[in-house]
Design an enzyme around this catalytic site. Structure first.
Site, short mmCIF file in Angstrom:
data_model
loop_
_atom_site.label_atom_id
_atom_site.label_comp_id
_atom_site.label_asym_id
_atom_site.label_seq_id
_atom_site.Cartn_x
_atom_site.Cartn_y
_atom_site.Cartn_z
N GLN A 144 0.80 -1.22 0.00
CA GLN A 144 0.00 0.00 0.00
C GLN A 144 0.84 1.27 0.00
O GLN A 144 0.34 2.34 -0.36
CB GLN A 144 -0.95 0.00 1.20
CG GLN A 144 -1.97 -1.13 1.11
CD GLN A 144 -2.98 -1.09 2.24
OE1 GLN A 144 -2.76 -1.67 3.30
NE2 GLN A 144 -4.08 -0.39 2.04
N HIS A 186 0.78 -9.29 4.70
CA HIS A 186 -0.36 -8.38 4.52
C HIS A 186 -0.77 -8.44 3.05
O HIS A 186 -0.69 -7.48 2.31
CB HIS A 186 0.02 -6.96 4.97
CG HIS A 186 -1.16 -6.08 5.28
ND1 HIS A 186 -1.30 -5.41 6.49
CD2 HIS A 186 -2.24 -5.74 4.56
CE1 HIS A 186 -2.42 -4.70 6.48
NE2 HIS A 186 -3.01 -4.88 5.31
N ASN A 233 -2.14 -10.74 8.58
CA ASN A 233 -3.11 -9.66 8.72
C ASN A 233 -4.43 -10.08 8.06
O ASN A 233 -4.45 -10.38 6.87
CB ASN A 233 -2.63 -8.39 8.04
CG ASN A 233 -3.68 -7.28 8.12
OD1 ASN A 233 -3.91 -6.74 9.20
ND2 ASN A 233 -4.35 -6.98 7.02
N GLU A 234 -5.49 -10.09 8.84
CA GLU A 234 -6.84 -10.29 8.33
C GLU A 234 -6.96 -11.46 7.34
O GLU A 234 -7.27 -11.27 6.16
CB GLU A 234 -7.37 -9.00 7.67
CG GLU A 234 -7.39 -7.83 8.63
CD GLU A 234 -8.14 -6.61 8.09
OE1 GLU A 234 -8.59 -6.64 6.94
OE2 GLU A 234 -8.29 -5.64 8.84
N TYR A 273 -13.32 -1.51 12.02
CA TYR A 273 -13.71 -0.30 11.30
C TYR A 273 -15.18 0.04 11.40
O TYR A 273 -15.56 1.19 11.53
CB TYR A 273 -13.36 -0.45 9.80
CG TYR A 273 -11.88 -0.44 9.54
CD1 TYR A 273 -11.19 0.75 9.35
CD2 TYR A 273 -11.14 -1.64 9.51
CE1 TYR A 273 -9.83 0.76 9.12
CE2 TYR A 273 -9.78 -1.63 9.28
CZ TYR A 273 -9.13 -0.42 9.10
OH TYR A 273 -7.77 -0.40 8.89
N GLU A 300 -5.51 -2.04 13.98
CA GLU A 300 -6.02 -1.11 12.97
C GLU A 300 -7.36 -0.56 13.41
O GLU A 300 -8.23 -1.30 13.87
CB GLU A 300 -6.25 -1.80 11.60
CG GLU A 300 -5.00 -2.16 10.85
CD GLU A 300 -5.28 -2.80 9.49
OE1 GLU A 300 -6.38 -2.56 8.91
OE2 GLU A 300 -4.41 -3.54 9.01
N TRP A 316 -5.03 3.28 11.68
CA TRP A 316 -4.90 3.01 10.25
C TRP A 316 -5.39 4.24 9.52
O TRP A 316 -6.55 4.54 9.61
CB TRP A 316 -5.72 1.79 9.79
CG TRP A 316 -5.44 1.54 8.33
CD1 TRP A 316 -6.11 2.07 7.26
CD2 TRP A 316 -4.37 0.74 7.80
NE1 TRP A 316 -5.52 1.66 6.10
CE2 TRP A 316 -4.46 0.85 6.40
CE3 TRP A 316 -3.36 -0.04 8.37
CZ2 TRP A 316 -3.56 0.20 5.55
CZ3 TRP A 316 -2.48 -0.69 7.53
CH2 TRP A 316 -2.59 -0.56 6.13
N TRP A 334 -6.14 -0.85 -1.96
CA TRP A 334 -6.50 -2.10 -2.63
C TRP A 334 -7.36 -1.84 -3.87
O TRP A 334 -6.99 -1.00 -4.68
CB TRP A 334 -7.14 -3.06 -1.61
CG TRP A 334 -6.24 -3.23 -0.41
CD1 TRP A 334 -6.50 -2.80 0.87
CD2 TRP A 334 -4.92 -3.83 -0.35
NE1 TRP A 334 -5.43 -3.10 1.71
CE2 TRP A 334 -4.46 -3.72 0.99
CE3 TRP A 334 -4.10 -4.43 -1.29
CZ2 TRP A 334 -3.21 -4.21 1.40
CZ3 TRP A 334 -2.85 -4.91 -0.89
CH2 TRP A 334 -2.43 -4.80 0.44
C1 PNW Z 1 -8.08 -3.60 6.11
N1 PNW Z 1 -13.93 -5.44 3.92
O1 PNW Z 1 -8.70 -4.04 4.95
C2 PNW Z 1 -6.61 -3.80 5.81
O2 PNW Z 1 -5.88 -4.47 6.80
C3 PNW Z 1 -5.93 -2.57 5.33
O3 PNW Z 1 -4.85 -2.94 4.51
C4 PNW Z 1 -6.92 -1.67 4.64
O4 PNW Z 1 -6.32 -0.57 4.00
C5 PNW Z 1 -7.90 -1.21 5.70
O5 PNW Z 1 -8.50 -2.32 6.37
C6 PNW Z 1 -9.00 -0.31 5.18
O6 PNW Z 1 -9.81 -0.97 4.26
C7 PNW Z 1 -10.03 -4.35 4.77
O7 PNW Z 1 -14.37 -5.24 2.81
C8 PNW Z 1 -10.53 -4.24 3.49
O8 PNW Z 1 -14.65 -5.98 4.81
C9 PNW Z 1 -11.81 -4.62 3.21
C10 PNW Z 1 -12.61 -5.10 4.23
C11 PNW Z 1 -12.12 -5.22 5.51
C12 PNW Z 1 -10.83 -4.84 5.79
#
Ligand code: PNW
Length: 477
Positions: free
Chosen positions: A21, A126, A170-171, A301, A376, A423, A431
């Site tokens: 990123q 990541h 990560n995730e 988030y 994050e 974050w 992305w």
């Molecule tokens: C996370 N969703 O991504 C990542 O860890 C980061 O790299 C990213 O920039 C950030 O959150 C913000 O998006 C996600 O669609 C992307 O549910 C998409 C999802 C969740 C997390």
């Protein structure tokens, strides 16, 4: 207006980024392509055809970016390592030689951070899988888990004398379900069975890598960052609660259970029986995946509202996932995600700070004593510098203030949350959304690569400095 809060002494304040990123320099010093290079360069995959080729050019701006972190007073910096810089020739059979130039970049970053008094926190994966591994099946292939553990051991051996905390993944939910089922992340596949195989090989990868790191560096602490969902059924009806159970199973329990208590949730295995027989789980895998992290990274988030879909009207999807070619919500044909109400971020995501407290409370209730760090939390807004050169981002300040207040409250109740990483440090390649979404507390002008701290950076620096949230901290300063 939120009241004043303070955080425990020694609370760890940081910011987070990820390699693809921010770094750019995709073909420098021996790096080979990852699945995100391939995906971003495939027409139609990212907004505007954006790629990470240059991104925030962090690869060439480490000194200035660390100086920026120091100005903000950050205690820690969470960044990820690009696997294909470290072992550019990896394939399914072998890790291949270590690339000294790739390792040197991260060694220098670590040394620069330490010289600035900032603690480096490494994320090993990541989302930027070396393309050669994807060509051999990617996360649907068991070999990927083993190569990942070997790569993790190389990084730990090199940096373990200066880095205390290694995050394996990560995730993994995003890797598996956005990458292999929804197709909205690399590698862009839309195969539910492949996504479930990926889930397992990611869980296996965590366990194998955690063991490999501990073997090389006994003092290392292990983390994993999960995007845990606060799943809220719209009503108390049995049908809505069942929708919530399914979504909780896919996003939370498929990852928590294998590493914390072992095995897969029986209800999810049963719900997905038409998709896969789960034969990719071999005897002994349960033990291999069962490595509780020393620290659970919580990425949060937005809340996840769910309801039973009656099929009488078109299905609602809150986040744009699901009505395209693929959906991450496999075995959820009767589930819908009601459109969020109230203010939204630029991602179209609802804002509800209670969710952060609720996911922390849930972990503390189900796994008492498990230490957590919020690895994050943040929000996208379309920030641009004003005529005076400053960047006013009151929505982000309000978002952070609200989430930090909720976090302080759950910590005051006794939850062992040791730190918080915003974050993101910088605006970056979001992305599939490319540069259209800005998550940074520092603005990046991509034409000039000029960094401008937003008002939220000043607000956050005030929180870090005072270890508290007060009405006159930061945004009034
Ligand atoms: C996370 N969703 O991504 C990542 O860890 C980061 O790299 C990213 O920039 C950030 O959150 C913000 O998006 C996600 O669609 C992307 O549910 C998409 C999802 C969740 C997390």
């Amino acid at each position: 207006m939120s009241a004043a809060r303070s955080f425990p002494p020694g609370f760890d304040w940081g910011a987070a980024t990820a390699a693809y990123q921010i770094e750019g320099a995709v073909d420098e010093d021996g790096r080979t392509p990852s699945i995100w290079d391939t995906y971003a360069h495939t027409p139609g995959r990212t907004v505007g055809g954006d790629t990470g080729d240059v991104a925030a050019d962090h690869y060439h701006r480490v000194d200035a970016d660390v100086a920026l972190m120091r100005e903000l007073g950050l205690h820690s910096y969470r960044f990820s390592i690009s696997w294909s810089r470290i072992t550019p020739q990896v394939d399914a059979e072998r890790l291949g030689p270590v690339n000294p130039a790739g390792l040197a970049f991260y060694a220098r970053l670590v040394d620069t951070l330490l010289a600035a008094g900032i603690t480096p926190v490494v994320t090993l994966y990541h989302w930027d899988l070396p393309q050669a591994l994807e060509d051999a099946g990617g996360w649907t292939s068991r070999a990927t888990s083993y190569r990942f553990a070997e790569y993790a051991a190389v990084v730990a051996a090199e940096l373990g004398d200066r880095v205390g905390l290694f995050t394996t993944l990560n995730e993994p939910w995003c890797s598996a379900f956005l990458g292999y089922a929804a197709g909205v992340h690399a590698p862009g596949r839309t195969d539910p069975a492949a996504a479930l195989a990926a889930v397992h090989h990611l869980n296996l990868a965590h366990g194998l890598a955690a063991r490999a790191i501990r073997e090389r560096v006994p003092s290392a602490r292990i983390a994993v960052s999960l995007n845990l969902a606060w799943v809220v059924p719209e009503t108390g009806s049995a049908a809505d609660r069942d929708a919530a159970r399914r979504v909780d199973g896919l996003q939370n329990r498929l990852f928590l259970q294998p590493m914390l208590t072992g095995g897969y949730p029986a209800d999810v295995v049963a719900d997905t029986a038409d998709i896969t027989d789960w034969s990719f789980v071999r005897s002994g895998d349960e033990e291999l995946a069962l490595v509780p992290p020393d620290v659970l990274g919580v990425n949060y988030y937005t809340p996840t509202h769910v309801r039973h879909w009656t099929r009488e009207r078109p299905r609602e999807t809150a986040d744009g996932h699901g009505d395209g070619t693929g959906s991450p919500w496999i075995a959820c044909d009767d589930v819908e995600f009601p459109r969020p109400v109230g203010p939204l971020t630029d991602m179209g995501w609802g804002i509800d700070a209670r969710g952060l407290a609720e996911v922390v409370r849930r972990i503390d209730r189900e796994h008492p004593g498990l230490e957590m760090v919020v690895t994050e939390n943040g929000a996208a807004f379309p920030d641009e510098p004003g005529s005076d050169g400053t960047v006013a981002d009151p929505e982000r300040v309000a978002y952070l203030r609200g989430h930090l207040a909720a976090l302080a409250d759950v910590i005051a109740e006794g939850a062992p949350v040791r730190g918080y990483y915003v974050w993101s440090l910088l605006d970056n390649f979001e992305w599939a959304w490319g540069y259209a979404k800005r998550f940074g507390v520092v603005h990046v002008d991509y034409a000039t690569q000029v960094r401008t701290p937003k008002d939220s950076a000043r607000f956050y620096a005030g929180v870090v400095r005072t270890n508290s949230l007060t009405l006159d901290t930061g945004d009034a300063a």
